[in-house]
Each structure stands twice: as structure tokens, then as C-alpha cells.
Design an enzyme around this catalytic site. Structure first.
Site, short mmCIF file in Angstrom:
data_model
loop_
_atom_site.label_atom_id
_atom_site.label_comp_id
_atom_site.label_asym_id
_atom_site.label_seq_id
_atom_site.Cartn_x
_atom_site.Cartn_y
_atom_site.Cartn_z
N GLN A 1 32.84 -19.17 -63.03
CA GLN A 1 31.46 -19.64 -63.09
C GLN A 1 30.94 -19.78 -64.52
O GLN A 1 29.96 -20.48 -64.75
CB GLN A 1 30.56 -18.70 -62.28
N ASN B 1 35.96 -9.41 -55.10
CA ASN B 1 34.56 -9.75 -54.89
C ASN B 1 34.40 -10.48 -53.56
O ASN B 1 35.06 -11.50 -53.34
CB ASN B 1 34.04 -10.67 -56.00
N ASN C 1 26.76 -6.62 -52.72
CA ASN C 1 26.03 -7.81 -53.18
C ASN C 1 25.05 -8.18 -52.08
O ASN C 1 25.46 -8.47 -50.96
CB ASN C 1 26.99 -8.97 -53.41
N TYR D 1 21.59 -10.53 -50.97
CA TYR D 1 20.66 -11.60 -51.29
C TYR D 1 19.58 -11.78 -50.23
O TYR D 1 18.43 -11.99 -50.55
CB TYR D 1 21.43 -12.92 -51.49
N TRP E 1 22.40 -10.41 -60.61
CA TRP E 1 23.14 -11.67 -60.61
C TRP E 1 22.15 -12.74 -60.99
O TRP E 1 21.22 -12.96 -60.22
CB TRP E 1 23.76 -12.00 -59.26
N GLU F 1 27.51 -22.67 -59.65
CA GLU F 1 27.26 -22.04 -58.35
C GLU F 1 28.13 -22.71 -57.28
O GLU F 1 27.64 -23.36 -56.36
CB GLU F 1 25.76 -22.09 -58.03
N TRP F 2 29.43 -22.61 -57.48
CA TRP F 2 30.42 -23.02 -56.48
C TRP F 2 30.14 -24.43 -55.94
O TRP F 2 29.99 -25.34 -56.74
CB TRP F 2 30.52 -21.94 -55.39
O1 IFM Z 1 27.31 -17.04 -57.41
C1 IFM Z 1 27.64 -16.22 -56.34
C2 IFM Z 1 28.66 -15.20 -56.77
O2 IFM Z 1 29.81 -15.80 -57.28
C3 IFM Z 1 29.07 -14.35 -55.60
N1 IFM Z 1 27.92 -13.80 -54.92
C4 IFM Z 1 26.83 -14.68 -54.61
C5 IFM Z 1 26.43 -15.47 -55.83
C6 IFM Z 1 25.27 -16.42 -55.48
O3 IFM Z 1 25.68 -17.32 -54.51
#
Ligand code: IFM
Length: 487
Positions: A38, A183, A316, A318, A437, A444-445
Site C-alpha cells: 500500500q 494480517n 483490526n 472498522y 490505520w 486502498e486495494w
Molecule cells: O487498507 C486496509 C488494510 O490493508 C487492511 N485492513 C483494512 C484497511 C482499510 O480497508
């Protein structure tokens, strides 16, 4: 903003913070996270091999705007500047990932010394700045050669991962204590092999379940390989894994909705935490998935290899989600489009709008979910030290006429989630640290560079870094260990 200005903004935030009652325990770790693909760029430099994300991004239609891994934030060349920034922000730990194809261009065999040298320089520079390095060994950039051999659904990949982990730990273990193996294996397995929206873009539900197992097996074998050689180094070794546990709320207390929550909880959470922490795949999940797979990939001894002690579990978080057993009786406008496709064996479950505000990713904001995730894990698996290894939000940030980025929504998001984390600490959860983060805006993928999660804004044309208001705010929090009063 200069470093001095940044420091003085942080001091102001620190002073304000002292007024509030929200204080984290002494020694609580304050960090920021990134991941190799990233941010690094330099995908063809110094002998790096090709990863599945290079291939996926180069495939038309897979990534927004045709974006790819170059130059990203050019961290490969600008890591010193980025470390200086972290240092000026008072960040105590940096969670980054190692690009496997930089270390082993083919994912096996030959070791690329130039790749190891990059992380060697990075780690030395971090230590010089007083920032703890927190590497993750796998954040989705599998060497393409291993995917050509079958990828994570192929058992051999777990063995290759353990060898790679031993190589990296052998080179950096003299300076690093805290390691994460994987991850978010949920994303690697289900988004990559079932839904196909992440690399390698396969849509094979049975393969996604084999991938789950081999990712977990790779974790266990890697942890063991690192522990076996830890005696070489005069420092403790702590090995953990980073998992994106979330809360699945039933839409109603109907049997169908409760069962939908159970099933998705199984696929999102328990399929990872139960083998890792209890050495078993839960029977209910195996029954749910019987028509997809007989779990024939599980061999004698695998679950013991997976459930080796975890020195930390990274979470992680969100957004929580609400689920229902079917669309009947639900206003179609409230059904989240496309969500069901991710869920191998539970495609009939629908995801329902909870009526919360949303980030630029379309993810609903409800910080109470973080308290729930942490208290549940502490209750289900007592004694495992927990860290929030990612938490943050994308918003459509812009640099204002005054040269700053006024991202008050991100400040509010972080503040609410830190209060939720603090609540968990008050309830006795062994939460030891928090990583935002992300340090920088980044790739962002599948969304390419269109979503900005950073505490620091990156102008992709010039690579100029601008600490956002949230970065200054977080700096005050990291320095004081307390949250400033809300205005
Ligand atoms: O950007 C990603 C990260 O690589 C992995 N966790 C979620 C983030 C936000 O989508």
C-alpha cells in the site's frame, strides 16, 4: 506545517488532554500502521519479485482507475522522512509489513539480500528514532510464483511461509521482539479466493476454505520456526496474528436472523479464533459448510500446529454489521448491495443498513462495536494480550487554502473509537495498545488511491506529506496517553 509547529499543536492537544478523565494505562502503546504494497512503491527495484497484487492490479477492471503499486507513497525511498514524521508526532510504534517478494522473489529458495537490506535500514532508523518496529510478515502480497503453484489453497504455501518467516526473523530478530504473522486472513481467503475482489481474484468457495486452513497452518508453523531459533537473540520474542473480528448484530430476534448472525459470526470470527485459540473448527461451521467442503484439508496434527501459544492477538476494527436470514419483510432500500457474495456457504444472508453515519468507504460508524469485540474476545479467550492493530476511517480529504487538512470527521471517529477502547480497558480487557490505520494515505486495494485513511495526507503528484488535523490530534493523544475533552 513544520516539525516545530506540529510539536506545538501536539503540546496544545496534550494540555487539553490533561483535562479529561479518559486516561489510558501507563505503558499503553500508541502506534500507526501501514502495509508494504500500500505504501512502498518501487515494485521493480532491487530484485523484488512479482506479487499477486501486481498481477491483479495490472488486470483491466480489477482496481479502480487502473491504479497499481507504483509509486504509491514512495515509502521505499522516503522511509526516513516518514520516520521523522512519526517521531515528530510522538508515535511510539510503527506497524509495517514485509513484502515477501522482496525477500524471496519466487516465494521460495533464493533470498534477495537487497530486500532484506531495505528492512534492515528501516528498522535501524526506527530504533534510532525511539520507535518500536512491529512487523507483519504477510499483508497479502503473496509472491506470484506461489500463486502459480496453487496459492493459499495449496498446502505447500504454508511450509513456504514458515521458511520465509524464519529468514526474516533470522535477519531482524536481534532488534525486534513483536511480530505478527498474518494480517486479516479473512480478507486473504474470502475476498481473494471466494469473492475475487482482492488478489488473486479467484471465485472458488471450496478453495477459499482450504486457504483459511493453510493460512492458519502457515501462521502456526511460522510461529514455531521463529521460536525454534529465538535463542540466537538476546531478546524476548512475542508472536501474534492480526484478525479483523467484528460484531454481527441480528436484524431481529427471529430464529432466521439469529441464525444468520451465528453463521456469519462463524465465517468471519470463529473460523479463525477457535482453531487459533482452542485448536478446533467449530462443529456448527463445519455443518453449515458441508455442501462446500468436507474439510479434508485438515490433517492429523494441524490443529495442534495452529494453536501454538499466541503472545498477542491484534484486532483490526472498522465497523459492526447487521444481518438477516433473508430479504423478506425488509425495505429493499435498506439492504446492503453485494455483501452476501463474500460469504462462502451463506449467500442467502442479507446485510441491513443500521442507520448510522458512514465513512467514504460506505462503512457505518458505530464505535460501540469496538467495545463489544474487545470484551467478547477477553471473555472467550482469557489471558491473551490484545492490541487494536488497525482502526481508522476514509474521508474525502482535501488540503485547504491554509495548507492544512481539516478532517474533523476523522478526529471524531478516532475519538469515539478510543473512548470505546478505553471503556473495554475499564471493564478489565487486557488491551495493551492501539495503532491507527493509517499513518499515510495509501493504495486502498481495489479502490486504488481513491480512499484516504491517513493521519498524514499524501499528494500523489508531488509526494508531499501534510499532517492532517487528525494527525496533530492523535499526536497529542499519543504523547499524553489521554483523550482531549470534546468540544
Ligand atoms: O487498507 C486496509 C488494510 O490493508 C487492511 N485492513 C483494512 C484497511 C482499510 O480497508
Amino acid at each position: 506545517m513544520t516539525t516545530q509547529q506540529s510539536e506545538s499543536a501536539a503540546q496544545t492537544a496534550t494540555q487539553t488532554a490533561q483535562a479529561t478523565g479518559v486516561h489510558f494505562p501507563a505503558g499503553f502503546l500508541w502506534g500507526a500502521s501501514t502495509a508494504s504494497f500500500q505504501i512502498e512503491g518501487a515494485t521493480k527495484e532491487d530484485g523484488r519479485g512479482q506479487s499477486i497484487w501486481d498481477t491483479f492490479a495490472a488486470t483491466p477492471g480489477k482496481v479502480f482507475n487502473g491504479d497499481g503499486g507504483d509509486p504509491a507513497t514512495d515509502h521505499y525511498h522516503r522511509y526516513r522522512e516518514d520516520i521523522e514524521l512519526m517521531s515528530s508526532m510522538g508515535i511510539g510504534a510503527y506497524r509495517f509489513s514485509i513484502a515477501w517478494p522482496r525477500i524471496q522473489p519466487d516465494g521460495k529458495g533464493r533470498i534477495n539480500q537487497a530486500g532484506l537490506d531495505f528492512y534492515d535500514r528501516l528498522v535501524d532508523e526506527l530504533l534510532k528514532a525511539g520507535i518500536e518496529p512491529w512487523p507483519t510478515l504477510y499483508h497479502w502480497d503473496l509472491p506470484q510464483r506461489l500463486e502459480d503453484d496453487g496459492g493459499w489453497p495449496n498446502r505447500d504455501t504454508a511450509h513456504r511461509f514458515a521458511e520465509y518467516a524464519a529468514v526474516v526473523h533470522g535477519a531482524l530478530g536481534d532488534r525486534i521482539s513483536d511480530w505478527a504473522t498474518l494480517n486479516e486472513p479473512w480478507c486473504a481467503a474470502f475476498l481473494g479466493y471466494a469473492q475475487g475482489v482482492h488478489a488473486p481474484g479467484r471465485t472458488d468457495p471450496a478453495a477459499s476454505l482450504a486457504a483459511v486452513h493453510h493460512l492458519l497452518l502457515g501462521h502456526g508453523m511460522a510461529a514455531t520456526a521463529m521460536r525454534d531459533q529465538a535463542g540466537r537473540f538476546d531478546r524476548p520474542l512475542r508472536v501474534g496474528l492480526v484478525h479483523n473480528q467484528t460484531v454481527l448484530r441480528p436484524h431481529s430476534d427471529s430464529e432466521a436472523d439469529l441464525d444468520a448472525a451465528r453463521r456469519i459470526d462463524g465465517l468471519r470470527n470463529r473460523i479463525f479464533t477457535e482453531p487459533l485459540l482452542r485448536g478446533r473448527y467449530p462443529e456448527d461451521i463445519r455443518t453449515d459448510l458441508a455442501r462446500v467442503s468436507d474439510f479434508g484439508f485438515v490433517r492429523d496434527g494441524d490443529l495442534a500446529a495452529i494453536s501454538v501459544p499466541l503472545d498477542m492477538l491484534g484486532i483490526n476494527f472498522y465497523s459492526p454489521q447487521r444481518v438477516a436470514g433473508g430479504a423478506e419483510g425488509i425495505d429493499p432500500a435498506l439492504i446492503e448491495p453485494g455483501e452476501g457474495e463474500v460469504w462462502t456457504g451463506a449467500e442467502d444472508v442479507v446485510f441491513v443498513d443500521q442507520g448510522m453515519p458512514r465513512t467514504a468507504m460506505g462503512w457505518e460508524i458505530d464505535a460501540t462495536g469496538l467495545t463489544e469485540v474487545l470484551t467478547r474476545l477477553a471473555a472467550d479467550y482469557p489471558g491473551v494480550p490484545l492490541y487494536v492493530t488497525e482502526n481508522g476511517a476514509a474521508f474525502d480529504d482535501e488540503v485547504a487554502a491554509d495548507g492544512r487538512v481539516h478532517d474533523s470527521q476523522r478526529v471524531a471517529y478516532l475519538d469515539a473509537h478510543l473512548r470505546a477502547a478505553h471503556q473495554a480497558v475499564e471493564e478489565g480487557v487486557p488491551l495493551k495498545g492501539y495503532f491507527a490505520w493509517s499513518l499515510l494515505d495509501n493504495f486502498e486495494w481495489a479502490f486504488g488511491y481513491s480512499k484516504r485513511f491517513g493521519l498524514v495526507h499524501v499528494d500523489y503528484g508531488t509526494q508531499k506529506r501534510t499532517v492532517k488535523d487528525s494527525g496533530h490530534w492523535y499526536s497529542g493523544v499519543a504523547r499524553s496517553g489521554s483523550l482531549p475533552d470534546r468540544h
